[in-house]
Enzyme design. Sequence first.
Site, mmCIF file in Angstrom:
data_model
loop_
_atom_site.group_PDB
_atom_site.id
_atom_site.type_symbol
_atom_site.label_atom_id
_atom_site.label_comp_id
_atom_site.label_asym_id
_atom_site.label_seq_id
_atom_site.Cartn_x
_atom_site.Cartn_y
_atom_site.Cartn_z
ATOM 1 N N ASP A 1 6.666 -17.952 -0.461
ATOM 2 C CA ASP A 1 7.990 -17.737 0.135
ATOM 3 C C ASP A 1 8.353 -18.925 1.029
ATOM 4 O OD1 ASP A 1 10.346 -16.567 0.917
ATOM 5 O OD2 ASP A 1 9.418 -15.100 2.248
ATOM 6 N N THR B 1 19.141 -11.873 5.930
ATOM 7 C CA THR B 1 19.621 -10.599 6.495
ATOM 8 C C THR B 1 19.731 -10.667 8.017
ATOM 9 O OG1 THR B 1 17.352 -9.858 6.338
ATOM 10 C CG2 THR B 1 18.859 -9.076 4.644
ATOM 11 N N LYS C 1 11.312 -20.664 0.659
ATOM 12 C CA LYS C 1 12.780 -20.757 0.778
ATOM 13 C C LYS C 1 13.237 -22.222 0.714
ATOM 14 C CE LYS C 1 13.370 -16.438 3.297
ATOM 15 N NZ LYS C 1 11.968 -16.069 3.571
ATOM 16 N N ASP D 1 16.939 -28.153 -0.517
ATOM 17 C CA ASP D 1 16.966 -29.613 -0.371
ATOM 18 C C ASP D 1 17.788 -30.200 -1.507
ATOM 19 O OD1 ASP D 1 16.205 -32.311 0.391
ATOM 20 O OD2 ASP D 1 14.414 -31.422 1.314
ATOM 21 N N LYS E 1 2.275 -12.202 -0.494
ATOM 22 C CA LYS E 1 3.301 -13.190 -0.149
ATOM 23 C C LYS E 1 2.755 -14.148 0.903
ATOM 24 C CE LYS E 1 7.288 -12.139 2.221
ATOM 25 N NZ LYS E 1 7.607 -13.158 3.214
ATOM 26 N N ARG F 1 4.456 -4.088 7.494
ATOM 27 C CA ARG F 1 3.945 -3.285 8.608
ATOM 28 C C ARG F 1 3.529 -1.858 8.257
ATOM 29 N NH1 ARG F 1 8.517 -5.675 12.412
ATOM 30 N NH2 ARG F 1 9.347 -5.965 10.314
#
Length: 231
Positions: free
Chosen positions: A63, A120, A65, A68, A36, A210
């Site tokens: 990614d 989130t 996002k 527009d 990603k 992670r």
Amino acid sequence: MAPSAHERIVFPLDVSTIDEARTWLDRLGTHVGVYKVGLELFTAVGPAAVAAVHDAGAACFLDLKVHDIPATVASAVRSAARMGVRYLTVHASAGPAALAAAAEAAQGTDTQLLAVTVLTSLDQGELDAIGLVGAPAEAVSRLAAVAHGSGVDGFVCSPHEVAALRAEMPNATLVVPGVRPKGSATGDQRRTATPAEARASGADLLVIGRPIRLADDPVAAARSIADEIAS
Ligand code: C5P
């Protein structure tokens, strides 16, 4: 053919230089199926990040996002498709016209759109402040329906939402972050699931950063996650 377990792992290249990105691509290679590239890396190095992922023989999840007006969203989708990215994120709150323009631009290309519904990080107070009515789960479901109705059949969703979206959309591609193998630190992720739980709830792809990046042996960590997914 169903993807094999390691192909379901999305590793976020959450770094800011092409050298760091290449270091992770060299280290993990094809032990994960998808890398990603997010706002940090893309803003810093641009399409070179996508090219580096492809040079490593993996698929790229861009990614960005996108959010527009319809014409601009469609142009961004076409640019992403020209780079050959496998997945591109768009904000469902861009609205039905922008989503339909995005879906049309993606048609016939190898790029699949993934809609982001409610970030989130937004809690009830922040949703109220920006005028998104209802509880987060209602907003997720409403925005997902808007995206689906506009021709977008992929979603990024939390482990908390994946089962409900799967029930509503049996054929959608569902991508789930916040995945933590048993025994690993949750960090700042509040609602987590193990790889096996996320798969059982209907996730197709698992974003896992992670737990791999901070492991003593990242390749071994990726392998053991793939084993858990396969089981
Ligand atoms: O596994 P880890 O928590 O390190 O993964 C973090 C990555 O997942 C980041 O790239 C972050 O943007 C992404 N992500 C997230 N939560 C979401 C959506 C995406 O952590 N709800």
